[in-house]
Enzyme design. Structure first.
Site, PDB file in Angstrom:
ATOM      1  N   GLU A  97       0.857  -1.184   0.000  1.00 43.48           N
ATOM      2  CA  GLU A  97       0.000   0.000   0.000  1.00 43.48           C
ATOM      3  C   GLU A  97       0.888   1.226   0.000  1.00 43.48           C
ATOM      4  O   GLU A  97       1.961   1.218   0.594  1.00 43.48           O
ATOM      5  CB  GLU A  97      -0.907   0.057   1.244  1.00 43.48           C
ATOM      6  CG  GLU A  97      -1.992  -0.992   1.289  1.00 43.48           C
ATOM      7  CD  GLU A  97      -1.533  -2.290   1.939  1.00 43.48           C
ATOM      8  OE1 GLU A  97      -2.245  -3.293   1.798  1.00 43.48           O
ATOM      9  OE2 GLU A  97      -0.455  -2.313   2.574  1.00 43.48           O
ATOM     10  N   TYR A 109       7.819   2.623  -7.588  1.00 39.94           N
ATOM     11  CA  TYR A 109       7.045   1.405  -7.826  1.00 39.94           C
ATOM     12  C   TYR A 109       6.685   1.263  -9.306  1.00 39.94           C
ATOM     13  O   TYR A 109       6.676   0.149  -9.840  1.00 39.94           O
ATOM     14  CB  TYR A 109       5.797   1.390  -6.951  1.00 39.94           C
ATOM     15  CG  TYR A 109       6.108   1.426  -5.470  1.00 39.94           C
ATOM     16  CD1 TYR A 109       7.176   0.709  -4.932  1.00 39.94           C
ATOM     17  CD2 TYR A 109       5.346   2.197  -4.597  1.00 39.94           C
ATOM     18  CE1 TYR A 109       7.470   0.755  -3.575  1.00 39.94           C
ATOM     19  CE2 TYR A 109       5.631   2.243  -3.237  1.00 39.94           C
ATOM     20  CZ  TYR A 109       6.694   1.523  -2.738  1.00 39.94           C
ATOM     21  OH  TYR A 109       6.979   1.557  -1.406  1.00 39.94           O
TER      22      TYR A 109
END
Length: 148
Positions: A97, A109
């Protein structure tokens, strides 16, 4: 990393986040057998991550780089190591998350091939209430090099 490293980890955590994990969060993670790894220069810890195995996937619970060490590639090295450990342990994917406001983490990411798979509403504490979390996943080739 071990309980002996928690003070050093907390020093980074408290500088890196407005709403840091507590000492208890790290101690509980160690007691639960989660993988906690650090990146160290000879004189200091520059970052760490907490990885929780869950059946056939792994969950990256926390990854942090000391504020004075950000922007030079330590986050990439830590994330690559987390991906490798997860794959070597038999995980088919790595889940995490991230705050939508954390643009630097989102860029990292994205470079590593994570995809958005969900949203957790009001997941994180924030200055004015709560902030959502984006749920990201990266499929893994078990035992393979995980660099972008």
């Amino acid at each position: 990393m071990s309980c002996a490293d928690v003070d050093e980890i907390l020093a980074i955590e408290e500088r890196a986040y407005a709403f840091p994990w507590t000492r208890g969060n790290f101690i509980d993670s160690l007691a639960s057998g989660y993988s906690i790894w650090g990146g160290r220069l000879p004189s200091q810890l520059v970052g760490y991550f907490v990885l929780m195995p869950v059946v056939d996937e792994a969950h990256l619970l926390n990854i942090s780089v000391a504020p004075g060490c950000q922007g030079v590639g330590y986050g990439s090295l830590l994330l690559e190591h987390a991906l490798r450990i997860a794959g070597d342990a038999g995980a088919a994917s790595l889940l995490l998350e991230v705050r939508p406001s954390n643009t630097a983490a989102l860029a990292l990411y994205d470079r590593f091939g994570f995809s958005r798979i969900g949203l957790r509403r009001a997941y994180y504490p924030a200055a004015n209430g709560r902030e959502d979390a984006l749920v990201l996943r990266r499929q893994l080739a078990m035992g393979a090099r995980c660099a972008p």
